[in-house]
Design a protein around this motif. Structure first.
Motif, PDB file in Angstrom:
ATOM      1  N   TRP B  35     -12.576 -23.881 -37.779  1.00 18.63           N
ATOM      2  CA  TRP B  35     -13.926 -23.758 -37.325  1.00 18.63           C
ATOM      3  C   TRP B  35     -14.007 -22.800 -36.277  1.00 18.63           C
ATOM      4  CZ3 TRP B  35     -18.177 -26.027 -39.463  1.00 18.63           C
ATOM      5  CH2 TRP B  35     -17.944 -27.194 -40.268  1.00 18.63           C
ATOM      6  N   LYS B  37     -17.093 -20.918 -33.508  1.00 18.24           N
ATOM      7  CA  LYS B  37     -18.367 -20.964 -32.880  1.00 18.24           C
ATOM      8  C   LYS B  37     -18.780 -19.415 -32.683  1.00 18.24           C
ATOM      9  CE  LYS B  37     -20.641 -22.426 -28.396  1.00 18.24           C
ATOM     10  NZ  LYS B  37     -20.106 -23.034 -27.114  1.00 18.24           N
ATOM     11  N   ASP B  84     -23.179 -25.651 -26.209  1.00 15.20           N
ATOM     12  CA  ASP B  84     -22.762 -25.887 -27.685  1.00 15.20           C
ATOM     13  C   ASP B  84     -23.766 -25.493 -28.633  1.00 15.20           C
ATOM     14  OD1 ASP B  84     -21.580 -29.294 -26.901  1.00 15.20           O
ATOM     15  OD2 ASP B  84     -20.686 -27.568 -26.709  1.00 15.20           O
ATOM     16  N   TYR B  88     -22.123 -22.457 -36.138  1.00 16.56           N
ATOM     17  CA  TYR B  88     -21.002 -22.942 -36.525  1.00 16.56           C
ATOM     18  C   TYR B  88     -20.472 -22.364 -37.927  1.00 16.56           C
ATOM     19  CZ  TYR B  88     -21.028 -25.166 -31.951  1.00 16.56           C
ATOM     20  OH  TYR B  88     -21.152 -25.477 -30.731  1.00 16.56           O
TER      21      TYR B  88
END
Lengths: 112, 113
Positions: B35, B37, B84, B88
């Motif tokens: 993953w 970001k 955040d 993603y």
């Protein structure tokens, strides 16, 4: 530890002109990658080097794109001549052998 | 060819809530998943990875779950914060010595105040 460095950060050229991007990977990383990221999409691999050898360039449009990593460290990606559809962010990443890829900030290319 | 896809292109969550971002993959031979970001104007940043011999891995505020039966993985972010907010991407590596990543198209996570 310094990250992957890329320059320039932004470039605007006219179609049919040429452009070159530079990448300096993380020290000690043998593997270097160039990706193209079109707006709204995930990165797409263009070419992968291991040291100064090409591992895979099957996705590189070789009629207009070229890349080199002569001394196994820095790399350059060139486009000549550029087309409108080449407008994208060009990302460089590096990794240790089979390790996690770490990305640079990218170069945003606009072809007009 | 094989592809990696995401279920939802956008996700909005309230600050402090947990976020779950899903990803489906189609290459049953994939054995490694990552993953990333990506914030606006920046390159993808590594978050967490998982190998196919695991079904769960935890990091700081993040957990990745892998379900090989249905070829699905998810990223859970606990106590989502404004920082955040980003796109993603999940990525997978199939077999082969080149270990190249195939990225999905990404999910835009927006954290609401």
């Amino acid at each position: 530890e310094a990250g992957v460095a890329q320059s320039p950060r932004y470039k605007i050229i006219e179609k049919r002109q040429s452009v070159a991007f530079w990448c300096n990977p993380i020290s000690g990383h043998a593997t270097l990658y160039w990706y193209q990221q079109i707006l709204g999409q995930g990165p797409k691999l263009l070419i992968q080097f291991q040291n100064n050898g090409v591992v895979d360039d099957s996705q590189l449009p070789k009629d207009r794109f070229s890349a080199e990593r002569l001394k196994g460290v820095d790399s350059t990606l060139k486009i000549q001549p550029a087309k409108l559809e080449d407008s994208a962010v060009y990302l460089c990443a590096s990794s240790r052998l089979a390790g996690v890829q770490y990305f640079g900030p990218g170069t945003r290319l606009t072809v007009t | 060819g094989e592809s990696v896809g995401l279920h939802l292109p956008t996700l909005s969550v309230q600050e402090g809530d947990n976020s779950i971002i899903n990803c489906a993959y189609s290459n049953s031979a994939s054995d490694y998943f990552i993953w990333y970001k990506q914030e606006s104007g920046k390159g993808p940043q590594f978050i967490i990875d998982i190998r196919s011999n695991m079904d769960k891995r935890q990091g700081q505020r993040v957990t990745v779950l892998l379900n090989k039966t249905v070829k699905h993985l998810s990223l859970q972010i606990a106590a989502t914060q404004p920082g955040d907010s980003a796109v993603y991407f999940c990525a997978e590596t199939g077999t082969g010595s080149a270990r190249q990543l195939t990225f999905g198209s990404g999910t835009q996570l927006t954290v609401l105040p």
